[in-house]
Enzyme design. Structure first.
Site, PDB file in Angstrom:
ATOM      1  CG  ASN A   1       1.072  -3.921   4.221  1.00 34.64           C
ATOM      2  OD1 ASN A   1       2.256  -3.738   3.954  1.00 34.64           O
ATOM      3  ND2 ASN A   1       0.683  -4.705   5.199  1.00 34.64           N
TER       4      ASN A   1
ATOM      5  CB  CYS B   1      -4.001  -4.653   0.075  1.00 31.23           C
ATOM      6  SG  CYS B   1      -4.944  -5.776   1.122  1.00 31.23           S
TER       7      CYS B   1
ATOM      8  CD  GLU C   1      -1.241  -3.423   9.054  1.00 31.54           C
ATOM      9  OE1 GLU C   1      -0.910  -3.206  10.243  1.00 31.54           O
ATOM     10  OE2 GLU C   1      -1.187  -4.545   8.524  1.00 31.54           O
ATOM     11  CG  ASN C   2      -6.041   4.384   9.866  1.00 30.82           C
ATOM     12  OD1 ASN C   2      -6.711   4.535  10.886  1.00 30.82           O
ATOM     13  ND2 ASN C   2      -5.639   5.398   9.126  1.00 30.82           N
ATOM     14  CB  ALA C   3      -5.014   3.786  14.874  1.00 23.89           C
TER      15      ALA C   3
ATOM     16  CB  CYS D   1      -5.744  -7.424  -3.794  1.00 24.88           C
ATOM     17  SG  CYS D   1      -5.539  -6.088  -2.588  1.00 24.88           S
TER      18      CYS D   1
ATOM     19  CB  CYS E   1      -6.628 -10.288   0.209  1.00 22.44           C
ATOM     20  SG  CYS E   1      -7.122  -8.646  -0.365  1.00 22.44           S
TER      21      CYS E   1
ATOM     22  CD  GLU F   1      -1.784  -7.273  -3.076  1.00 21.92           C
ATOM     23  OE1 GLU F   1      -1.892  -6.492  -2.096  1.00 21.92           O
ATOM     24  OE2 GLU F   1      -1.665  -8.490  -2.945  1.00 21.92           O
TER      25      GLU F   1
HETATM   26  N1  THU Z   1      -2.115  -7.552   2.766  1.00 26.12           N
HETATM   27  C1  THU Z   1      -1.714  -7.004   1.581  1.00 26.12           C
HETATM   28  O1  THU Z   1      -1.165  -5.895   1.552  1.00 26.12           O
HETATM   29  N2  THU Z   1      -1.952  -7.696   0.445  1.00 26.12           N
HETATM   30  C2  THU Z   1      -2.541  -8.917   0.395  1.00 26.12           C
HETATM   31  O2  THU Z   1      -2.901  -9.381  -0.680  1.00 26.12           O
HETATM   32  C3  THU Z   1      -2.744  -9.679   1.644  1.00 26.12           C
HETATM   33  C4  THU Z   1      -2.797  -8.823   2.880  1.00 26.12           C
HETATM   34  C5  THU Z   1      -1.887  -6.794   4.001  1.00 26.12           C
HETATM   35  C6  THU Z   1      -3.127  -6.180   4.586  1.00 26.12           C
HETATM   36  C7  THU Z   1      -2.726  -5.994   6.033  1.00 26.12           C
HETATM   37  O3  THU Z   1      -2.045  -4.755   6.162  1.00 26.12           O
HETATM   38  C8  THU Z   1      -1.738  -7.118   6.289  1.00 26.12           C
HETATM   39  O4  THU Z   1      -1.356  -7.611   5.014  1.00 26.12           O
HETATM   40  C9  THU Z   1      -2.294  -8.268   7.114  1.00 26.12           C
HETATM   41  O5  THU Z   1      -3.501  -8.684   6.587  1.00 26.12           O
END
Ligand code: THU
Length: 134
Positions: free
Chosen positions: A44, A55, A46-48, A91, A88, A57
């Site tokens: 994963n 994600c 993330e971004n500010a 995904c 999630c 996936e």
């Molecule tokens: N996240 C994933 O990378 N995959 C998933 O299927 C569940 C959530 C990440 C997204 C975010 O960066 C962090 O988990 C918290 O939600």
């Protein structure tokens, strides 16, 4: 774990270590095996600007498609913590684009696979590319 699942686990765990998750603190790794036998992994990012994060996936699928592959045969995700972490909803749909209802999706923790689902278990009666076929 059988050898093939172990290979996915090792790939997912390796990229989980590179997760960019400074906002949630929740590092995820994903690994995909394709029909050709290759493995693609992603973490994963993330971004500010929070909604712009992606994600693990999605990152793995982007890598797979960029390499010219479009058939997912098995997926494994890994996350830390006590709870079972499954893909999630978004995904699940992303995997659906390149997989089928019988595609195994393994949910792993640091110690190994905790549960194995099929994509059909996680996303029943799904919408997919066939719905848009002429
Ligand atoms: N996240 C994933 O990378 N995959 C998933 O299927 C569940 C959530 C990440 C997204 C975010 O960066 C962090 O988990 C918290 O939600």
């Amino acid at each position: 774990m059988d050898d093939r699942v172990e290979e996915l686990f090792t790939a997912a765990r390796a990229v989980q270590a590179h997760a960019h998750a400074p906002y949630s603190g929740f590092a995820v790794g994903a690994a995909i095996r394709t029909a050709s036998g290759r493995i693609f992994a992603g973490c994963n990012v993330e971004n500010a600007s929070f909604p712009e994060g992606i994600c693990a996936e999605a990152a793995a699928i982007g890598s797979m498609v960029s390499a010219g592959e479009t058939e997912i045969v098995e997926v494994l995700t890994i996350a830390d913590g006590q709870q079972l972490t499954t893909c999630c909803g978004g995904c699940r749909q992303r995997i659906r684009e390149f997989g089928g209802p019988n595609t195994p999706v393994h949910a792993a923790g640091p110690e190994g696979v905790r549960r194995t689902f099929t994509l059909g278990d996680l996303l029943p009666e799904s919408f997919g590319p066939g719905h848009l076929a002429p």
